[in-house]
Design a protein around this motif. Structure first.
Motif, short mmCIF file in Angstrom:
data_model
loop_
_atom_site.label_atom_id
_atom_site.label_comp_id
_atom_site.label_asym_id
_atom_site.label_seq_id
_atom_site.Cartn_x
_atom_site.Cartn_y
_atom_site.Cartn_z
N PRO A 1 -5.96 3.21 6.86
CA PRO A 1 -5.61 3.99 5.66
C PRO A 1 -5.16 3.08 4.52
CG PRO A 1 -4.68 5.02 7.61
CD PRO A 1 -5.22 3.69 8.05
N GLY A 2 -4.37 2.06 4.83
CA GLY A 2 -3.92 1.14 3.79
C GLY A 2 -5.06 0.35 3.18
N THR B 1 0.85 -1.19 0.00
CA THR B 1 0.00 0.00 0.00
C THR B 1 0.87 1.23 0.00
OG1 THR B 1 -0.08 0.29 2.39
CG2 THR B 1 -1.65 -1.27 1.44
N ARG C 1 -9.38 1.56 -3.15
CA ARG C 1 -9.32 2.51 -4.27
C ARG C 1 -8.61 1.89 -5.46
NH1 ARG C 1 -4.79 6.40 -3.65
NH2 ARG C 1 -3.84 4.85 -5.01
N LEU D 1 -8.15 1.36 2.84
CA LEU D 1 -8.88 2.27 1.94
C LEU D 1 -8.11 2.49 0.64
CD1 LEU D 1 -10.08 4.87 4.60
CD2 LEU D 1 -11.51 3.23 3.37
N VAL D 2 -6.79 2.58 0.73
CA VAL D 2 -5.96 2.71 -0.47
C VAL D 2 -6.12 1.48 -1.35
CG1 VAL D 2 -3.59 2.79 -1.34
CG2 VAL D 2 -4.29 4.31 0.51
N THR E 1 0.95 3.38 2.32
CA THR E 1 1.08 3.86 3.69
C THR E 1 2.33 3.31 4.35
OG1 THR E 1 -0.22 2.01 4.51
CG2 THR E 1 -1.42 4.00 3.94
N ARG F 1 -7.72 11.11 2.34
CA ARG F 1 -6.28 10.86 2.32
C ARG F 1 -5.93 9.66 1.46
NH1 ARG F 1 -4.57 10.09 8.33
NH2 ARG F 1 -2.78 9.18 7.24
N ALA F 2 -6.85 8.70 1.37
CA ALA F 2 -6.61 7.50 0.57
C ALA F 2 -6.79 7.75 -0.93
CB ALA F 2 -7.55 6.38 1.01
N LEU G 1 -9.91 10.07 6.45
CA LEU G 1 -9.13 8.93 5.97
C LEU G 1 -9.49 8.58 4.52
CD1 LEU G 1 -9.15 6.61 9.11
CD2 LEU G 1 -7.19 7.83 8.14
N ASP H 1 -6.82 -5.11 5.08
CA ASP H 1 -5.65 -4.35 4.69
C ASP H 1 -4.62 -5.20 3.95
OD1 ASP H 1 -5.00 -5.83 6.90
OD2 ASP H 1 -4.14 -4.18 8.06
#
Length: 292
Positions: free
Chosen positions: A122-123, A2, A129, A125-126, A4, A182-183, A179, A97
């Protein structure tokens, strides 16, 4: 991988899998809170005026969602850290994650009752995406902060000066919205539904928490509630229930909506303006985007 940095393992991954296995065995995803989340997510999905072809469902109430999505002609793939759920539904056993899917694999991702217990949120969500196609939709729901405050208060009173955590920490609306942005997800919206509930027994309340996978899965040594303390908790519960025999509890369910970036998307409103509701975002996005 990711985008992050490494995050501390706040939650014990093995313990999380065990808790989610037990929750699935207990309720098969048809527990009280999961039903509410699933119904609300489907209602919000109905607002979107576009066609989805391939969806990823993460979370315990997957069976109900599969039936609904497949009737709409959507191919459904499952993923969850619960080995029993993944096996029963022919899905992928993994943590949120650590999703093992290729980029741009889905045009819809629905995450149910799971994001609040992720080490690297956060990872996660990344990753969602990344595995969404451009202009793909992410919907999520989970029990959020400001939930079970009455029960927490009773436990703290019963334990006195030896208080320990028994319900995992939870996420609030503002944090979730930040969050998502940010992602790299676009048009992120987080809103909540506040439930005011009445329980006639402590066992029923605890059962509802366990059925949704809400048991404590924090890393490190867990301290169980002693038998004598549990009796005190029951006594306080009954006292607070009053003459009507009903204990008042409140639960907040947080709903998230966001889109994978696409150059033709409308420009999002200024963050923090609070001018666009989740339903409006879904409706406007569906109307202004062409199908993929």
């Amino acid at each position: 991988m990711t985008d992050t940095v490494n995050f501390p393992e706040v939650f014990d991954r093995k313990r999380r899998r065990i808790v989610r296995d037990r929750a699935y065995m207990r309720a098969n995803g048809d527990d009280f809170f999961s039903q509410i989340m699933a119904e609300e997510i489907l209602e919000r999905l109905d607002v979107v005026k576009r066609t989805f072809r391939r969806a990823l469902i993460i979370g315990l109430p997957a069976t109900r969602l599969r039936t609904e999505l497949e009737t709409r002609g959507i191919t459904v793939v499952f993923a969850d850290s619960s080995t029993r759920l993944a096996t029963a539904l022919g899905g992928v056993n993994c943590d949120d994650d650590r999703l093992p899917f290729a980029d741009h694999s889905f045009d819809l991702i629905i995450n149910m009752g799971s994001l609040d217990t992720i080490n690297d949120l956060p990872g996660a969500l990344v990753l969602m995406r990344r595995i969404l196609i451009p202009d793909g939709l992410m919907l999520a729901a989970f029990v959020s902060a400001e939930s079970f405050l009455s029960l927490k208060s009773v436990i703290m009173e019963a334990e006195g000066d030896r208080v320990s955590a028994h319900i995992h920490p939870q996420i609030d609306v503002r944090t979730a919205g930040d969050l998502m942005a940010r992602a790299g997800l676009t048009m992120p919206v987080a809103d909540s539904d506040h439930l005011r509930l009445k329980y006639s027994s402590l066992q029923r309340l605890i059962s509802d928490i366990r059925d949704v996978g809400g048991s404590n899965i924090m890393s490190g040594r867990l301290i169980s509630i002693r038998r004598d303390v549990y009796k005190i908790i029951q006594s306080i519960f009954q006292t607070q229930a009053g003459a009507g025999g009903r204990f008042a509890e409140s639960v907040t369910i947080l709903y998230l909506c966001a889109w994978a970036p696409h150059p033709d998307q409308p420009k999002p409103a200024r963050r923090g303006s609070g001018q666009v509701s989740l339903t409006t975002t879904l409706s406007r996005s569906g109307e202004e985007q062409s199908g993929n």
